[in-house]
Motif scaffolding. Structure first.
Motif, short mmCIF file in Angstrom:
data_model
loop_
_atom_site.label_atom_id
_atom_site.label_comp_id
_atom_site.label_asym_id
_atom_site.label_seq_id
_atom_site.Cartn_x
_atom_site.Cartn_y
_atom_site.Cartn_z
N CYS B 70 0.85 -1.20 0.00
CA CYS B 70 0.00 0.00 0.00
C CYS B 70 0.87 1.24 0.00
O CYS B 70 2.09 1.16 0.17
CB CYS B 70 -0.93 0.03 1.22
N GLY B 71 0.23 2.39 -0.16
CA GLY B 71 0.96 3.65 -0.12
C GLY B 71 1.65 3.84 1.22
O GLY B 71 2.78 4.34 1.29
N THR B 72 0.99 3.43 2.27
CA THR B 72 1.55 3.58 3.61
C THR B 72 2.85 2.79 3.74
O THR B 72 3.85 3.29 4.27
CB THR B 72 0.53 3.13 4.67
N HIS B 99 0.11 13.25 4.73
CA HIS B 99 -0.78 12.14 5.08
C HIS B 99 -0.23 11.46 6.34
O HIS B 99 0.99 11.46 6.57
CB HIS B 99 -0.81 11.15 3.91
N ASN B 151 -3.91 15.26 -0.23
CA ASN B 151 -5.12 14.46 -0.39
C ASN B 151 -6.40 15.22 -0.04
O ASN B 151 -7.45 14.92 -0.57
CB ASN B 151 -5.04 13.17 0.45
N ASP B 176 5.68 11.52 -1.70
CA ASP B 176 4.46 10.73 -1.62
C ASP B 176 3.58 11.21 -2.77
O ASP B 176 2.94 12.27 -2.67
CB ASP B 176 3.81 10.97 -0.26
N GLN B 179 -1.49 10.75 -4.32
CA GLN B 179 -2.62 11.48 -4.89
C GLN B 179 -2.30 12.09 -6.25
O GLN B 179 -3.20 12.49 -6.98
CB GLN B 179 -3.09 12.59 -3.93
N SER B 199 -0.04 4.40 -4.80
CA SER B 199 -0.96 3.41 -4.25
C SER B 199 -1.98 3.03 -5.31
O SER B 199 -2.57 3.91 -5.95
CB SER B 199 -1.66 3.97 -3.01
N HIS B 201 -5.05 1.78 -5.22
CA HIS B 201 -6.49 2.01 -5.10
C HIS B 201 -6.89 3.46 -5.35
O HIS B 201 -8.08 3.77 -5.29
CB HIS B 201 -7.02 1.51 -3.74
N LYS B 202 -5.92 4.31 -5.62
CA LYS B 202 -6.28 5.68 -6.00
C LYS B 202 -6.37 5.81 -7.52
O LYS B 202 -6.76 6.84 -8.03
CB LYS B 202 -5.24 6.68 -5.47
N GLY C 236 -2.66 2.07 6.63
CA GLY C 236 -2.88 1.68 5.24
C GLY C 236 -4.33 1.30 5.00
O GLY C 236 -4.92 0.58 5.80
N THR C 237 -4.89 1.80 3.89
CA THR C 237 -6.26 1.45 3.54
C THR C 237 -6.38 -0.06 3.49
O THR C 237 -5.53 -0.75 2.92
CB THR C 237 -6.63 2.07 2.18
#
Ligand SMILES: Cc1ncc(COP(=O)(O)O)c(C=O)c1O
Ligand SMILES: Cc1ncc(COP(=O)(O)O)c(C=O)c1O
Ligand code: FES
Ligand code: FES
Lengths: 152, 390, 390
Positions: B70-72, B99, B151, B176, B179, B199, B201-202, C236-237
């Motif tokens: 994930c992005g995180t 974020h 974001n 990052d 977005q 990420s 899912h964006k 994380g999402t």
């Protein structure tokens, strides 16, 4: 997202007793714009200290709106003595419960009511023991400690 | 009920083309790409293709792409890698509107690991104070991490300029770009960042897949330690299906980028104009120009965000206040606070974030729902009287 | 070509029921579970259901379940969490046959972070030297991590007994149950471990989803720092689709557990008997009884594993030598080395790992392919003459 009961949703979508009350003789205000929550409670009290009408104005989340609406419904017809015993749990119960993260929204109702009663009776709310940590809701550190104990 | 989905900065619909590309890899081609058999090897080949597609998306080389969860994870990994590369450097820099994947990590490093952290502030428009940023660079700085696009407000930081200045001092620079991906063009060779996070899912791939770009030659140390996957840079059996989906999503994102900057931008601007016109005491958060084309953060005085969202939700409209990740909390958004957005409108700020799936028709639905909602809430607000804030 | 898939310890087919459960959450119910709208909230509810299903699978409480991105992340997270909980303790314990997700991490902690590491040895059957384990426990020990079942040999460690002894000393105990899940019953309340790792892709859920069980009351510190997801324990999402799939897979795994211990075990035993019977100088690696019901690691003297696999691959048979994660390397498996399996058979060891999808028919195909394959390779082996090793 919060799991709101149908009663909370109903009071949020169709709040009862909204607006300033013409001829109100007791007003209680709590919260502020900076906190993101505020409630102004208007009461019309008759010579027998009976609450004959109550209205509110609220800036806040759905629980705050619903709690305010519920509060006005609960206290209408009560005497000030009866009303002074109302707690945030009574408000929450009336609504079929609030999510635990949202219990504080109903505290605002209790706090505004206390101030309105004091306003009617013309008394200063006494200095409470402990350190004031939340001006808007008039909460001291000792009260938080008590609340944590009571809830655990 | 018809859903009007304008919460694309929170997450996006997985595109039909992406689903189609992924489906065979669940139950049919389910082999482990590391396996010594043709059955697993065909998945490995497909992952190579996906890696190439992701690389193309940001003009990187395939071996500069590390797949994460994930992005995180990409953000965490980038920062820890830099700290491991320069264990003697104890100063790190970021902004005060990042974020939580960066912000909370930096706070942790400050409180628990003895790092000195500079949170460079933004101004009222959300733009970074570049002088303060450059002044804070020192020989002791291990890494600078700044988001490409915010974001909540969509405000863009001048990443290319910053990367040049930071690199000139020999300091690692991470951005990052979670977005930014799919909304503005990204060319890592041109911009010259050392590390960059994305990420899935964006950009219409599934949730739970991310990318960390690491420039060739940049010293890297793994965050997840385990098997030899990702050339030893990230342990764990590859999330094959999502990697394959992400590859396709990156292709689609490149295709849709022009649409994002024309049709989607027009929709956003249309929504913005109509709302400002129809709702008094409303104001846009963030710079109007240096902003993602799909994002509108707009504040309505004297009302509260959650109430607005719930009224919109009843009409099937999905939007957000603050970021999805912080909606569990009751605090006003740290981004709007950092921008010193006045309390009266910060609490009543809503983010609409569009995608190419949105239509003009939907913008009209939002306006029609929002106007009476704000009116209704203002009627019961103690801070609103006679058409203005009191 | 018909595929005979007997590499289920490497990864598994995603079950049709799991795919069915997941599909709507890609393109239809794609909301972010943290969002303040019904569209996202319905996903949140579905994730709650999945969390309950996973909890049921191992008899945990739902809030003891943390979703991660894979078994490797669960393992890494568990160890780092323990080290953060006891920063003053500098000794850690594991075995010498762990998966790289633990093994490589421990090596890293030893070489780079100054930890003293005890790698407790196993015997020739792959069984742990318990005396050495208990002797090595000390006041300075932060955590003991031992796998429940070995991925290469299937050998089971007596986790319940060990957990009791380790806990009695007040030391944290983690078990990597990635290979145990779905093959032997897991009841965390009974076993009493502090932390336990699972991975979805070993039990017919997708790759890229894992679980870390953390017993209530055990001090935890997050590995991935970011948003408030997983109650602040993993930023994380959420990987919504895979979480939902994993929930269903856990239900199915419970249903299939009896089959695993009857039909699948019989298939494995049938394959084992036939191969030992038909191929001279072959031997099973690992204890015959304390072993997963689906796993057969079998060594053939004087031939080399990769060659065997390639010949099997030509017949559509998927198996592995060593673990998939290390198959990129040319070293003999560290697990077989630790068991002191002689070189002559260690290099020619093949792992067959079955699932409930396998049939007797397939076992016969394997035997028919393997017998001539081994013969052929032995014919050209310099270490084989006149039907025996030279
Ligand atoms: C025993 C064991 N632990 C951990 C893992 C790692 O799991 P994952 O590939 O999901 O990271 C595996 C399999 O790869 C394994 O067999
Ligand atoms: C700017 C930014 N960075 C990082 C993230 C984290 O990405 P993920 O949710 O995939 O971990 C997000 C979105 O959630 C984001 O908007
Ligand atoms: S009144 Fe603000 S959260 Fe409820
Ligand atoms: S809510 Fe305002 S000070 Fe506490």
């Amino acid at each position: 997202m919060w799991d709101y009961t149908d009663k909370v949703k109903d009071h949020f979508l169709k709040p009862r007793n909204v607006g300033e009350l013409e001829g109100a003789n007791a007003v209680g205000e709590t919260g502020s714009l900076s906190c993101g929550d505020a409630l102004k409670l208007f009461l019309k009290v008759d010579e027998n200290e009976k609450i004959v009408d109550a209205t509110f104005m609220t800036f806040g989340c759905a629980s705050a709106v619903a709690s305010s609406s519920a509060l006005t419904e609960i206290i209408k017809g009560m005497t000030l003595d009866e009303a002074s015993k109302i707690t945030n749990d009574d408000i929450s119960d009336y609504l079929g419960g609030l999510p635990k993260e949202k219990m504080h929204c109903s505290v605002m109702g209790q706090s505004a009511l206390k101030k309105a009663i004091a306003d009617y009776r013309g008394i200063q709310i006494l200095e409470k023991p402990g350190e004031m940590v939340c001006e808007c809701f008039d909460v001291t550190d000792l009260e938080i400690i008590e609340a944590v104990k009571a809830n655990s | 009920m018809r859903i009007v989905y304008t919460d694309n900065n929170a997450t996006t619909k997985v595109a039909d083309e992406v689903i189609e590309e992924m489906l065979p890899y669940f139950g049919q081609f389910y082999g482990n790409p590391s396996s010594m058999h043709t059955f697993g090897d065909q998945v490995d080949k497909k992952i190579k293709q996906a890696r190439q597609r992701v690389a193309n998306f940001i003009n990187a080389d395939p071996n500069e792409i590390i797949f994460t969860s994930c992005g995180t994870e990409s953000d965490n990994c980038a920062i820890y890698s830099a700290l491991n590369a320069f264990p003697e450097k104890k100063h790190i820099i970021t902004s005060n509107v990042e974020h939580p994947a960066i912000n909370k990590l930096y706070q942790h490093l400050q409180k628990k690991k003895g790092y000195e952290v500079t949170f460079v502030p933004v101004d009222k428009k959300g733009l970074l104070n570049l002088d303060l940023l450059y002044d804070s660079l020192s020989d002791n700085t291990a890494i600078v991490s700044l988001m490409w696009a915010n974001n909540e407000t969509g405000v863009l930081f001048p990443i290319e300029d910053i990367a040049k200045k930071v690199n000139k001092k020999g300091i690692l620079f991470h951005t990052d770009a979670v977005q930014a991906g799919g909304k503005v063009p990204i060319d890592v060779k041109q911009v010259g960042v050392d590390m960059l996070s994305l990420s899935g899912h964006k950009i219409h791939a599934p949730k739970g897949i991310g990318v960390l770009y690491v420039k060739k030659g940049v010293k890297f140390s793994p965050f997840l330690i385990g098997g030899h996957q990702e050339e030893g840079r990230r342990g764990g059996t590859e999330n094959t299906v999502s990697i394959i989906g992400l590859g396709r999503a990156c292709e689609l994102a490149t295709e849709h980028l022009p649409v994002m900057n024309t049709r989607v931008r027009e929709l956003r601007d249309y929504l913005q104009t109509r709302l400002l016109e129809k709702i008094p005491c409303s104001s846009v958060n963030g710079d109007l120009d240096l902003r993602l084309p799909n994002t509108l953060s707009i504040g309505f005085d004297a009302v509260e965000g959650e109430s607005i969202l719930l009224l919109l939700d009843r009409e099937g409209i999905c939007a957000s206040s603050g970021s999805a990740c912080t909606s569990g909390s009751l605090d006003p958004s740290h981004v709007l606070m950092a921008m010193e957005v006045p309390f009266k409108s910060a609490h009543g700020s809503i983010r609409f974030s569009l995608s190419h799936y949105n239509t003009k028709d939907e913008m009209d639905i939002i306006v029609s729902a929002l106007v009476p909602a704000i009116e209704k809430l203002r009627e019961m607000s103690p801070f609103w009287k006679d058409g203005k804030v009191v």
